[in-house]
Design a protein around this motif. Structure first.
Motif, mmCIF file in Angstrom:
data_model
loop_
_atom_site.group_PDB
_atom_site.id
_atom_site.type_symbol
_atom_site.label_atom_id
_atom_site.label_comp_id
_atom_site.label_asym_id
_atom_site.label_seq_id
_atom_site.Cartn_x
_atom_site.Cartn_y
_atom_site.Cartn_z
ATOM 1 N N GLY A 158 -50.507 -14.209 5.325
ATOM 2 C CA GLY A 158 -51.503 -14.331 6.396
ATOM 3 C C GLY A 158 -52.835 -14.866 5.895
ATOM 4 O O GLY A 158 -53.806 -14.923 6.641
ATOM 5 N N VAL B 253 -49.643 -21.118 20.029
ATOM 6 C CA VAL B 253 -48.579 -20.883 19.043
ATOM 7 C C VAL B 253 -47.965 -19.494 19.201
ATOM 8 O O VAL B 253 -47.094 -19.120 18.435
ATOM 9 N N LEU B 254 -48.425 -18.733 20.194
ATOM 10 C CA LEU B 254 -47.979 -17.340 20.306
ATOM 11 C C LEU B 254 -46.695 -17.205 21.117
ATOM 12 O O LEU B 254 -45.858 -16.362 20.837
ATOM 13 N N THR C 106 -43.306 -28.068 24.182
ATOM 14 C CA THR C 106 -42.584 -29.174 23.560
ATOM 15 C C THR C 106 -42.205 -28.798 22.129
ATOM 16 O O THR C 106 -42.834 -27.925 21.524
ATOM 17 N N THR C 107 -41.191 -29.468 21.606
ATOM 18 C CA THR C 107 -40.963 -29.445 20.150
ATOM 19 C C THR C 107 -40.847 -30.893 19.694
ATOM 20 O O THR C 107 -40.329 -31.744 20.416
ATOM 21 N N THR D 131 -59.163 -19.478 18.396
ATOM 22 C CA THR D 131 -59.004 -18.100 17.949
ATOM 23 C C THR D 131 -58.622 -18.110 16.478
ATOM 24 O O THR D 131 -57.953 -19.037 16.011
ATOM 25 N N ILE E 73 -46.412 -24.434 21.860
ATOM 26 C CA ILE E 73 -45.747 -25.138 20.752
ATOM 27 C C ILE E 73 -45.165 -24.174 19.726
ATOM 28 O O ILE E 73 -44.511 -24.602 18.782
ATOM 29 N N GLY E 74 -45.429 -22.889 19.871
ATOM 30 C CA GLY E 74 -44.904 -21.920 18.901
ATOM 31 C C GLY E 74 -44.481 -20.645 19.611
ATOM 32 O O GLY E 74 -44.930 -20.359 20.730
ATOM 33 N N GLN F 272 -44.908 -14.888 18.940
ATOM 34 C CA GLN F 272 -44.814 -13.567 19.584
ATOM 35 C C GLN F 272 -43.667 -13.552 20.588
ATOM 36 O O GLN F 272 -43.756 -12.920 21.636
ATOM 37 N N VAL G 128 -51.141 -26.492 12.114
ATOM 38 C CA VAL G 128 -51.311 -27.350 13.291
ATOM 39 C C VAL G 128 -52.685 -27.109 13.916
ATOM 40 O O VAL G 128 -53.408 -28.053 14.264
ATOM 41 N N HIS H 103 -59.505 -12.848 16.921
ATOM 42 C CA HIS H 103 -58.514 -12.115 17.731
ATOM 43 C C HIS H 103 -58.205 -10.740 17.159
ATOM 44 O O HIS H 103 -57.580 -9.914 17.808
ATOM 45 N N ARG H 104 -58.662 -10.483 15.888
ATOM 46 C CA ARG H 104 -58.405 -9.151 15.307
ATOM 47 C C ARG H 104 -59.410 -8.121 15.817
ATOM 48 O O ARG H 104 -59.095 -6.947 15.901
HETATM 49 N N1 LIG Z 1 -43.541 -27.553 18.860
HETATM 50 C C1 LIG Z 1 -43.685 -28.315 17.779
HETATM 51 O O1 LIG Z 1 -43.432 -29.510 17.788
HETATM 52 C C2 LIG Z 1 -44.188 -27.676 16.523
HETATM 53 C C3 LIG Z 1 -44.565 -28.439 15.409
HETATM 54 C C4 LIG Z 1 -45.087 -27.787 14.294
HETATM 55 C C5 LIG Z 1 -45.213 -26.393 14.308
HETATM 56 N N2 LIG Z 1 -44.782 -25.703 15.396
HETATM 57 C C6 LIG Z 1 -44.912 -24.237 15.491
HETATM 58 O O2 LIG Z 1 -46.274 -23.963 15.702
HETATM 59 C C7 LIG Z 1 -46.581 -22.698 15.143
HETATM 60 C C8 LIG Z 1 -47.763 -22.874 14.217
HETATM 61 O O3 LIG Z 1 -47.381 -23.684 13.116
HETATM 62 P P1 LIG Z 1 -48.331 -23.745 11.871
HETATM 63 O O4 LIG Z 1 -47.687 -24.609 10.863
HETATM 64 O O5 LIG Z 1 -49.714 -24.047 12.334
HETATM 65 O O6 LIG Z 1 -48.231 -22.206 11.395
HETATM 66 P P2 LIG Z 1 -49.251 -21.394 10.545
HETATM 67 O O7 LIG Z 1 -49.993 -22.302 9.641
HETATM 68 O O8 LIG Z 1 -48.490 -20.249 9.980
HETATM 69 O O9 LIG Z 1 -50.305 -20.866 11.617
HETATM 70 C C9 LIG Z 1 -50.040 -19.816 12.466
HETATM 71 C C10 LIG Z 1 -51.348 -19.380 13.097
HETATM 72 O O10 LIG Z 1 -51.104 -18.376 14.079
HETATM 73 C C11 LIG Z 1 -52.280 -17.610 14.138
HETATM 74 N N3 LIG Z 1 -52.104 -16.311 14.799
HETATM 75 C C12 LIG Z 1 -51.324 -15.279 14.405
HETATM 76 N N4 LIG Z 1 -51.467 -14.260 15.275
HETATM 77 C C13 LIG Z 1 -52.366 -14.663 16.216
HETATM 78 C C14 LIG Z 1 -52.920 -14.054 17.370
HETATM 79 N N5 LIG Z 1 -52.594 -12.829 17.761
HETATM 80 N N6 LIG Z 1 -53.813 -14.777 18.102
HETATM 81 C C15 LIG Z 1 -54.156 -16.023 17.743
HETATM 82 N N7 LIG Z 1 -53.643 -16.654 16.647
HETATM 83 C C16 LIG Z 1 -52.766 -15.975 15.905
HETATM 84 C C17 LIG Z 1 -52.695 -17.436 12.702
HETATM 85 O O11 LIG Z 1 -54.082 -17.243 12.702
HETATM 86 P P3 LIG Z 1 -54.801 -16.124 11.795
HETATM 87 O O12 LIG Z 1 -54.033 -16.027 10.519
HETATM 88 O O13 LIG Z 1 -56.176 -16.657 11.586
HETATM 89 O O14 LIG Z 1 -54.739 -14.850 12.539
HETATM 90 C C18 LIG Z 1 -52.319 -18.788 12.105
HETATM 91 O O15 LIG Z 1 -53.424 -19.641 12.066
HETATM 92 C C19 LIG Z 1 -45.318 -22.193 14.438
HETATM 93 O O16 LIG Z 1 -44.706 -21.280 15.313
HETATM 94 C C20 LIG Z 1 -44.485 -23.453 14.274
HETATM 95 O O17 LIG Z 1 -43.105 -23.172 14.292
HETATM 96 C C21 LIG Z 1 -44.313 -26.316 16.484
#
Ligand SMILES: NC(=O)c1ccc[n+]([C@@H]2O[C@H](COP(=O)([O-])OP(=O)(O)OC[C@H]3O[C@@H](n4cnc5c(N)ncnc54)[C@H](OP(=O)(O)O)[C@@H]3O)[C@@H](O)[C@H]2O)c1
Length: 241
Positions: A231, A131-132, A178-179, A86, A153-154, A157, A68, A107-108
């Motif tokens: 990751g 997303v945290l 939102t979801t 980030t 949205i996530g 954490q 996303v 962020h690391r």
């Molecule tokens: N609400 C909604 O409608 C909706 C829709 C779709 C997805 N989602 C949710 O949104 C989230 C992301 O989905 P995705 O498909 O994009 O997942 P993803 O591809 O696995 O991406 C997760 C991201 O989180 C980052 N991250 C991890 N630890 C972090 C930290 N401490 N600080 C900043 N960033 C950090 C990672 O970045 P690095 O690897 O670079 O550290 C990675 O880019 C999930 O939780 C998913 O369930 C929600």
């Protein structure tokens, strides 16, 4: 044709409402286009409908390297925002810059709050797309500019966190979330239609690209899950026939 599914996408055939389908955008192949619907609908509705992003505002994308996030960085830039993202590690940060983030905080290795404050002259972000979840709540509220909107949205954490209401009040800020999945069919139809009107032309003219890390055969879906857990994925992993 691509679709925003209700779920159940690990299948050879699916049933979906016509209102949740869109044509494959010009300039993109059918398989690559599969990376778009969920990420584009999520990024669009949270930045524009919920976040009320305006041209010239500062957008912080927490997790700019994600499926996303990589779309949200591009969309924010295309909508005229100043994008801060980030990402974990210098290579992922560099890729976020290529997608249109003016500033990327690793962020690391960096203090995210200090770095974002420095990048925004102490003001913070007008919108934080997060997303945290719970673990990021306090820092995200610290990072909001006056009148800022935190859109969760996530829950990577956790689902709970401590909210400093005094800070929220002083900034006249908003915390919301939102979801997509829980929306009604009517709401999904409206989001998909808006994405078709506004985001698809950005794909067609190259302002926005699907970000595909890997294509994995459907019958090797576990490999795709292992990749996601490693990751190392930047953008989306696609399951293909
Ligand atoms: N609400 C909604 O409608 C909706 C829709 C779709 C997805 N989602 C949710 O949104 C989230 C992301 O989905 P995705 O498909 O994009 O997942 P993803 O591809 O696995 O991406 C997760 C991201 O989180 C980052 N991250 C991890 N630890 C972090 C930290 N401490 N600080 C900043 N960033 C950090 C990672 O970045 P690095 O690897 O670079 O550290 C990675 O880019 C999930 O939780 C998913 O369930 C929600």
């Amino acid at each position: 044709m691509v679709a925003l599914l209700e779920g159940g996408g690990y299948a050879d055939q699916v049933v979906v409402r016509e209102t949740q389908t869109l044509p494959v955008p010009d300039g993109v192949g059918l398989v690559e286009a599969a990376a778009l619907p969920e990420a584009a609908c999520t990024a669009w509705t949270n930045l524009v409908d919920t976040g009320r992003l305006r041209r010239g505002e500062t957008l912080l994308v927490q997790g700019g390297s994600g499926g996303v996030g990589s779309l949200a960085v591009q969309l924010g830039a295309a909508l005229g925002a100043r994008v801060v993202a980030t990402a974990g590690g210098p290579e992922r940060a560099a890729r976020c810059r290529e997608l249109g983030a003016g500033v990327v905080v690793d962020h690391r290795s960096e203090d995210v709050v200090a770095a974002v404050r420095q990048a925004t002259d102490g003001r913070g972000a007008d919108i934080v797309l997060d997303v945290l979840g719970g673990g990021g709540l306090q820092d995200n509220v610290r990072l909001l500019a006056p009148g800022g909107r935190l859109v969760v949205i996530g829950l990577q954490q956790g689902r709970t966190g401590e909210l400093d209401l005094a800070r929220l009040m002083a900034k006249r800020a908003t915390v919301t979330g939102t979801t997509l999945r829980s929306r009604t069919a009517q709401e999904k139809a409206e989001i998909v239609a808006a994405v078709g009107r506004h985001v698809w032309p950005m794909v067609a003219d190259g302002r926005l690209r699907p970000v595909v890390h890997a294509r994995v055969p459907l019958d090797e879906a576990q490999t795709a899950h292992d990749l996601l857990e490693s990751g190392e994925v930047f953008g989306k992993v696609l399951l293909v026939p």
